[in-house]
Design a protein around this motif. Structure first.
Motif, PDB file in Angstrom:
ATOM      1  N   ARG A   1      37.032  48.311  44.898  1.00  0.00           N
ATOM      2  CA  ARG A   1      37.042  46.920  44.583  1.00  0.00           C
ATOM      3  C   ARG A   1      37.855  46.085  45.553  1.00  0.00           C
ATOM      4  NH1 ARG A   1      40.937  46.932  38.935  1.00  0.00           N
ATOM      5  NH2 ARG A   1      42.666  47.539  39.983  1.00  0.00           N
ATOM      6  N   GLY A   2      38.954  46.756  45.894  1.00  0.00           N
ATOM      7  CA  GLY A   2      39.793  45.528  46.884  1.00  0.00           C
ATOM      8  C   GLY A   2      38.910  45.509  48.198  1.00  0.00           C
TER       9      GLY A   2
ATOM     10  N   CYS B   1      46.640  47.055  50.546  1.00  0.00           N
ATOM     11  CA  CYS B   1      46.511  45.893  51.279  1.00  0.00           C
ATOM     12  C   CYS B   1      45.230  46.047  52.100  1.00  0.00           C
ATOM     13  CB  CYS B   1      47.605  45.776  52.344  1.00  0.00           C
ATOM     14  SG  CYS B   1      49.130  45.108  51.391  1.00  0.00           S
TER      15      CYS B   1
ATOM     16  N   GLY C   1      49.715  50.694  49.583  1.00  0.00           N
ATOM     17  CA  GLY C   1      49.875  49.113  48.778  1.00  0.00           C
ATOM     18  C   GLY C   1      48.684  48.486  48.655  1.00  0.00           C
TER      19      GLY C   1
ATOM     20  N   ASN D   1      42.130  38.565  52.936  1.00  0.00           N
ATOM     21  CA  ASN D   1      42.982  39.542  52.533  1.00  0.00           C
ATOM     22  C   ASN D   1      43.079  39.759  51.071  1.00  0.00           C
ATOM     23  OD1 ASN D   1      45.588  40.047  51.280  1.00  0.00           O
ATOM     24  ND2 ASN D   1      46.707  39.568  53.278  1.00  0.00           N
ATOM     25  N   THR D   2      42.763  40.826  50.679  1.00  0.00           N
ATOM     26  CA  THR D   2      42.805  41.141  49.033  1.00  0.00           C
ATOM     27  C   THR D   2      43.627  42.256  48.752  1.00  0.00           C
ATOM     28  OG1 THR D   2      41.128  42.604  49.342  1.00  0.00           O
ATOM     29  CG2 THR D   2      40.318  40.153  49.012  1.00  0.00           C
ATOM     30  N   ASN D   3      43.659  42.785  47.673  1.00  0.00           N
ATOM     31  CA  ASN D   3      44.471  43.953  47.092  1.00  0.00           C
ATOM     32  C   ASN D   3      43.715  44.721  46.210  1.00  0.00           C
ATOM     33  OD1 ASN D   3      46.884  45.722  45.649  1.00  0.00           O
ATOM     34  ND2 ASN D   3      47.664  44.651  47.695  1.00  0.00           N
ATOM     35  N   ASP D   4      43.695  46.016  46.340  1.00  0.00           N
ATOM     36  CA  ASP D   4      43.049  47.024  45.487  1.00  0.00           C
ATOM     37  C   ASP D   4      43.667  46.945  44.006  1.00  0.00           C
ATOM     38  OD1 ASP D   4      40.679  48.669  45.550  1.00  0.00           O
ATOM     39  OD2 ASP D   4      42.287  50.356  45.558  1.00  0.00           O
ATOM     40  N   ALA D   5      44.911  46.858  44.209  1.00  0.00           N
ATOM     41  CA  ALA D   5      45.805  46.898  42.878  1.00  0.00           C
ATOM     42  C   ALA D   5      45.210  48.113  42.100  1.00  0.00           C
ATOM     43  CB  ALA D   5      45.700  45.631  42.056  1.00  0.00           C
ATOM     44  N   PHE D   6      45.376  49.120  42.725  1.00  0.00           N
ATOM     45  CA  PHE D   6      44.900  50.450  41.762  1.00  0.00           C
ATOM     46  C   PHE D   6      45.864  51.661  41.717  1.00  0.00           C
ATOM     47  CE2 PHE D   6      42.920  54.637  42.046  1.00  0.00           C
ATOM     48  CZ  PHE D   6      42.500  54.708  40.603  1.00  0.00           C
TER      49      PHE D   6
ATOM     50  N   ALA E   1      51.601  43.927  42.926  1.00  0.00           N
ATOM     51  CA  ALA E   1      49.924  43.655  42.812  1.00  0.00           C
ATOM     52  C   ALA E   1      49.638  44.738  41.484  1.00  0.00           C
ATOM     53  CB  ALA E   1      49.322  43.810  44.035  1.00  0.00           C
ATOM     54  N   LEU E   2      50.054  45.858  41.898  1.00  0.00           N
ATOM     55  CA  LEU E   2      49.418  47.010  41.064  1.00  0.00           C
ATOM     56  C   LEU E   2      49.928  46.808  39.680  1.00  0.00           C
ATOM     57  CD1 LEU E   2      48.384  49.765  41.397  1.00  0.00           C
ATOM     58  CD2 LEU E   2      50.643  50.749  41.792  1.00  0.00           C
TER      59      LEU E   2
ATOM     60  N   GLY F   1      52.960  45.728  47.074  1.00  0.00           N
ATOM     61  CA  GLY F   1      52.052  46.524  46.464  1.00  0.00           C
ATOM     62  C   GLY F   1      52.166  46.735  45.069  1.00  0.00           C
TER      63      GLY F   1
ATOM     64  N   ASN G   1      55.600  47.249  52.572  1.00  0.00           N
ATOM     65  CA  ASN G   1      54.642  46.514  51.701  1.00  0.00           C
ATOM     66  C   ASN G   1      54.998  47.174  50.281  1.00  0.00           C
ATOM     67  OD1 ASN G   1      53.207  48.824  52.392  1.00  0.00           O
ATOM     68  ND2 ASN G   1      51.414  47.681  52.026  1.00  0.00           N
TER      69      ASN G   1
ATOM     70  N   LYS H   1      36.104  43.178  47.569  1.00  0.00           N
ATOM     71  CA  LYS H   1      36.394  41.830  47.702  1.00  0.00           C
ATOM     72  C   LYS H   1      36.902  41.208  48.911  1.00  0.00           C
ATOM     73  CE  LYS H   1      40.056  39.524  44.974  1.00  0.00           C
ATOM     74  NZ  LYS H   1      39.526  38.240  44.472  1.00  0.00           N
TER      75      LYS H   1
ATOM     76  N   CYS I   1      46.705  42.502  40.228  1.00  0.00           N
ATOM     77  CA  CYS I   1      46.454  41.180  40.882  1.00  0.00           C
ATOM     78  C   CYS I   1      45.658  41.493  42.259  1.00  0.00           C
ATOM     79  CB  CYS I   1      47.498  40.287  41.337  1.00  0.00           C
ATOM     80  SG  CYS I   1      47.306  39.029  42.205  1.00  0.00           S
ATOM     81  N   GLN I   2      44.425  41.078  42.327  1.00  0.00           N
ATOM     82  CA  GLN I   2      43.776  41.584  43.635  1.00  0.00           C
ATOM     83  C   GLN I   2      43.685  40.536  44.577  1.00  0.00           C
ATOM     84  OE1 GLN I   2      40.170  43.605  41.200  1.00  0.00           O
ATOM     85  NE2 GLN I   2      40.007  44.054  43.266  1.00  0.00           N
ATOM     86  N   GLU I   3      44.655  39.487  44.582  1.00  0.00           N
ATOM     87  CA  GLU I   3      44.437  38.517  45.451  1.00  0.00           C
ATOM     88  C   GLU I   3      45.419  38.788  46.802  1.00  0.00           C
ATOM     89  OE1 GLU I   3      42.600  35.914  44.699  1.00  0.00           O
ATOM     90  OE2 GLU I   3      41.963  36.995  42.806  1.00  0.00           O
ATOM     91  N   TYR I   4      45.500  37.768  47.719  1.00  0.00           N
ATOM     92  CA  TYR I   4      45.979  37.852  48.825  1.00  0.00           C
ATOM     93  C   TYR I   4      47.159  38.472  48.651  1.00  0.00           C
ATOM     94  CZ  TYR I   4      48.090  35.583  53.201  1.00  0.00           C
ATOM     95  OH  TYR I   4      48.608  35.368  54.331  1.00  0.00           O
TER      96      TYR I   4
END
Lengths: 351, 396
Positions: free
Chosen positions: B264-265, B386, B384, B249-254, A123-124, A120, A116, B268, A128-131
């Protein structure tokens, strides 16, 4: 079910990234077809670029280009698909384990080896914090990503960023060579569908799509169906016809995953002759090489053909120029021994 | 009002360091017996430096249990053992009539075979079909003759939580009637050395959510749930253990490996799972936390929990102190423990807890306790960014 291709972005062995379709083709010169990589720094901040492996750059850059074309900052969901994942970092870490006898290993290599990583990193970079999901189901990974994208659009997401990414790796190439995966260097590599020799050529690529639930005047392609199955392809094709209320003659073009392996050729040819006698036959693995997410390249081609209504000679099954009739519906198909198949049915939008 | 399409769990199967089947795992949980021990089987020079949650059965014992002649990767052998138990417990005989799928979450796949190849013991002809993650899924699909849907997910440590979530969504959307969903990951030199290079392995048995935590222990295992729609289950008079009532299913994006300071992920994922289950936070009776035992995860997960649940923090514990972190299998193994909490009315403790994390002060369940449990939240967070949260609820 409404899933439209709003935009695409692809880094492949063809000039898909910088040139508009139909580009001048690159034919295979040897057993490996490598992606033509763009100037990444125009898309990814150089500080971040330094730490990224090649597959991550290819994935990230194609994804960003795709979003840019759609003029979208953040998608509602990100799905990445890959058969083999981050091969270079996986093998680099395995090499390090042996060479350094399990001492002082590089965490960055390990971190970037996970499947991933690309998803990842997208998203980073976008925040983007979505699915965010990753499908790794061999050579139907991309089709599974497409199925989930459609499901997400059905559930109310407005758009999904979907990509297929696999990278060429020397170690992997050599292992597969020993196992007889590839043709010999002196085989005729140009005539993939009519090949008399076993094996195929290796490739790589990254192709991204922004799929949306709404049609607009900039959109040319709609996904009408996806089927991944083992067993009788005739019956499944009939099912997809019924679901869309069409017949075989409504499909003007087949984009076939035939990869030049003479052991598989008859399976493909027999199926098309039986079920889709009037459709033009095209193939693409001589343009991108074999890799597990190659159907992403096929979908890229399908969108380009529907949009431009141009069918270049180099796509043609038998190198003949088809009458330039209107192409409204395309079936993307690939077959894998012993009996696994995948279909993607794509049609031209009306607006 | 249209009746909601409920997703029932009608089969469970598990193998981990605390037991080779469901009842053994259940006993160990209740008796507070941890599976974290010195490394015995894994081929590594760090055998004496670390502890891990190894499954007691060797590859040949696992092969014999399932009567398999072929040399399979350990991930596939573990998966087969757990999947067989789940299929047997579901007693699903409607295969011809129903659309059935299989979804596997895994991170290393057949890495052990690739490692053998690297040590010049393997044959490349075997490496190719077995290295990639889809091998185990395709093997299981053939073994159980499941072919309506066969898919594999790899989102690091949330892989099998996502397998369960996808299975539930496919049923909810009317695409499938039943799904065998879960995860499997074998310990490998690759992952041990990887987590060692990140310096997040505790050489001693881990102490999740404690102020004195020093990192995680790796584990291995497999867990599968058999999911079906309430209608399919009721039509065949199947017993439901509980239902899958929510997921997100969300992403922390950090950061690629570290979680954001406020989680935050994670927040959420938990928040959206509650929305999807149409539950208020105060309805959650227990959280099976991700709780790896690393500084970063436990702190940020605590912060996210406090932000979401405020004064009404539910009972919570990390069962990773029993099993170690089973990576791609963790989500499904902990999903099964969550189901057991509901069916047994049991709170399984957070072993070896010492003192609360000073910044957050959360105190997990420390002893085995019994109480009525209707809704459980299970967290699985990974590299990632996830993040996935699942909610399991009692069938009323």
């Amino acid at each position: 079910m409404n899933a439209y291709i709003k935009s695409t972005g692809a880094i492949t062995p063809q000039p898909t990234f910088d040139e508009s379709f139909p580009w001048k083709e690159n034919m295979p010169a040897n057993l490996r077809m490598n992606a033509i990589e763009p100037e990444y720094k125009n898309y990814i901040p150089p500080v971040k670029l330094r730490r990224m492996s090649r597959v991550v750059k290819m994935g990230l850059c194609a994804a960003i280009a795709c979003l840019k074309k759609a003029d979208l900052e953040q998608p509602d969901a990100i799905i990445t698909t890959t058969g083999w994942g981050c091969l270079a970092d996986t093998f680099r870490f395995l090499d390090e384990i042996v060479e350094k006898n399990e001492q002082t290993l590089s965490p960055a290599t390990f971190i970037q080896s996970t499947h991933n990583t690309v998803g990842g990193q997208i998203a980073l970079l976008l925040g983007c914090q979505e699915y965010n999901s990753v499908y790794v189901n061999s050579n139907s990974s991309f089709e599974h990503g497409l199925l989930d994208s459609i499901l997400l659009l059905n559930e109310g997401k407005e758009n999904v960023l979907l990509g297929g990414i696999d990278e060429f790796n020397e170690t992997d190439f050599n292992l597969k060579k020993q196992a007889g995966y590839w043709k010999n260097e002196d085989d005729d590599l140009q005539i993939l569908p009519n090949s008399k020799t076993t094996g195929t050529i290796s490739g790589e690529g990254s192709a991204f799509f922004l799929l949306t639930d709404k049609e607009d005047s900039s959109i040319y392609a709609k996904i009408d169906g996806v089927k991944i199955f083992s067993g009788d392809p005739d019956q499944k094709l009939q099912n997809i016809f019924q679901e869309n209320n069409i017949c075989a003659d409504d499909i003007q073009l087949v984009i076939s995953g035939i990869n030049g392996d003479s052991l598989k050729n008859n399976q493909y040819v027999g199926f098309y002759n039986r079920m889709l006698p009037s459709a033009c036959k095209c193939c693409y693995k001589h343009l991108c090489g074999e890799h597990d997410s190659a159907s992403a390249f096929a979908l890229w081609l399908a969108e380009a053909v529907l949009r431009t209504q141009v069918l270049p000679e180099y796509l043609s099954w038998d190198q003949r120029i088809y009458d330039q009739k209107q192409i409204n519906r395309i079936l993307i198909h690939h077959y894998n021994t012993p009996d696994e198949h995948a279909f993607i049915l794509v049609s031209k939008t009306n607006i | 009002m249209k009746e909601k399409n409920e997703i029932w769990i009608t089969g469970l199967g598990i193998i981990s360091s605390i037991g080779k089947n469901l009842s053994e795992c259940e006993d160990s949980l209740k008796e507070m017996k941890s599976g974290i021990k010195p490394i015995k089987k894994l081929n590594t020079i760090h055998k004496n430096d670390y502890v891990a949650g190894e499954v007691e059965l060797s590859n040949s014992e696992l092969s014999n249990e399932s009567d398999i002649k072929k040399q399979l990767p350990r991930t596939a052998l573990l998966a087969l053992k757990a999947a067989k138990e789940a299929m047997e417990s579901a007693v699903f005989k409607e295969k011809g009539k129903a659309r059935v799928g299989i979804i596997l979450g895994t991170t290393v796949g057949g890495m052990d075979k690739t490692e053998e190849l690297y040590k010049r013991k393997g044959n490349p002809g075997e490496y190719i079909p077995m290295h990639h993650c889809g091998f185990t899924t395709s093997y299981l699909a053939k073994y159980f003759d499941i072919n309506d849907y066969v898919n594999t997910i790899s989102t690091a440590c949330s892989s099998s939580a996502n397998a369960i979530m996808l299975g539930a969504r496919l049923i909810k959307n009317g695409i499938l009637d039943a799904v065998l969903a879960g995860g499997s990951d074998a310990l490998s030199s690759f992952t041990l050395n990887g987590f060692r290079s990140l310096m997040i392995l505790d050489p001693e048995p881990c102490k999740p959510f404690s102020a004195e935590r020093r990192g995680l222990n790796l584990g291995e295992g497999a867990g599968f749930v058999f999911l079906e729609s309430k209608k399919t289950a009721q039509n065949r008079n199947a017993k439901g253990f509980c239902k899958v009532s929510g997921y997100a299913n969300t992403n922390d994006a950090f950061h690629q490996t570290a979680s954001s300071p406020d989680g935050r992920g994670a927040y959420k994922a938990m928040y959206e799972a509650l929305i999807s289950a149409e539950l208020d936070p105060d309805k959650i009776d227990y959280i099976n936390i991700h709780g790896t035992g690393t500084d970063n995860n436990d702190l940020t997960e605590s912060i996210a929990i406090i932000r979401l649940f405020k004064e009404g923090i539910p009972d919570l514990s990390s069962t990773k102190a029993y099993t170690g972190h089973c990576l791609g299998a963790a989500g499904s193994i902990e999903a099964i423990f969550s189901v057991l909490s509901i069916t047994n009315g049991a709170l399984y403790p957070n072993l070896r807890f010492t003192n609360p994390i000073p910044e957050t002060g959360l105190i997990p369940v420390m002893e085995y306790k019994e109480k009525k449990i209707r809704h459980v939240l299970s967290n699985s967070f990974g590299f990632g960014g996830c993040d996935t949260s699942l909610i399991f609820s009692a069938i009323e």
